[in-house]
Write an enzyme that holds these catalytic residues in place. Structure first.
Site, PDB file in Angstrom:
ATOM      1  CB  SER A   1      -3.300   2.622 -41.752  1.00 19.90           C
ATOM      2  OG  SER A   1      -4.007   1.453 -42.145  1.00 19.90           O
TER       3      SER A   1
ATOM      4  CE1 TYR B   1       0.279   0.732 -44.731  1.00 24.14           C
ATOM      5  CE2 TYR B   1      -1.637  -0.093 -43.556  1.00 24.14           C
ATOM      6  CZ  TYR B   1      -1.036   0.869 -44.341  1.00 24.14           C
ATOM      7  OH  TYR B   1      -1.745   1.978 -44.717  1.00 24.14           O
TER       8      TYR B   1
END
Length: 162
Positions: A55, A68
């Protein structure tokens, strides 16, 4: 070829992060990826390709996304270590890190204002298309990427460089 594409998490500001949020993100993104690859490894042919979905949150400091981002950042470390561990089997290990991509899930969670905010940080001012990421994935899966190993290949329209 194995493409491990686990992903999930929620936003939370430092000072408000719960243990449950931390455990959930790391369970899906770090733990899930590790055990997916480990379980598939005995079935793997020598000379194959493993890649994981990273990501760009782990490359760019998005406020409220530290858990995250951290859970995705471990994938680059996995790739580097696994390249060394799998070298005798000539198995390549890489991370494919997409940017924001238009998908049914994204369409369901982004209102027009949020979508505009996402697109504002992309140089071309529009989210990627699934087929643009699929092309990069096909490259990593193919022998065309035979000399790409232990890398994080970012396909985010330039979001992380400006």
């Amino acid at each position: 070829m194995l493409w491990s594409s686990a992903g999930g998490g929620e936003s939370s500001r430092l000072g408000e992060i719960t243990e449950e949020q931390f455990d959930a993100a790391f369970s899906i993104n770090a733990r899930g990826t590790l055990f997916t690859v480990q379980k598939a490894l005995p079935l793997f042919n020598d000379g194959g390709s493993i890649f994981m979905t990273g990501s760009n949150a782990s490359l760019r400091g998005y406020p409220d996304w530290s858990v995250y981002a951290g859970s995705k950042a471990v994938l680059a470390a996995y790739a580097r270590v696994w390249v060394a561990e799998l070298r005798d089997r000539r198995i390549r290990v890489n991370v494919l890190t997409p940017g924001s991509v238009t998908s049914p899930m994204m369409e369901s969670v982004l209102d027009p204002e949020m979508k505009a905010q996402f697109e504002s940080v992309i140089p071309r001012r529009e989210m990627g298309r699934p087929e643009e990421i699929a092309s990069v994935a096909l490259f990593l899966a193919s022998d065309d990427s035979s000399y790409v190993n232990g890398m994080e290949l970012v396909a985010d329209g330039g979001t992380t460089v400006i």
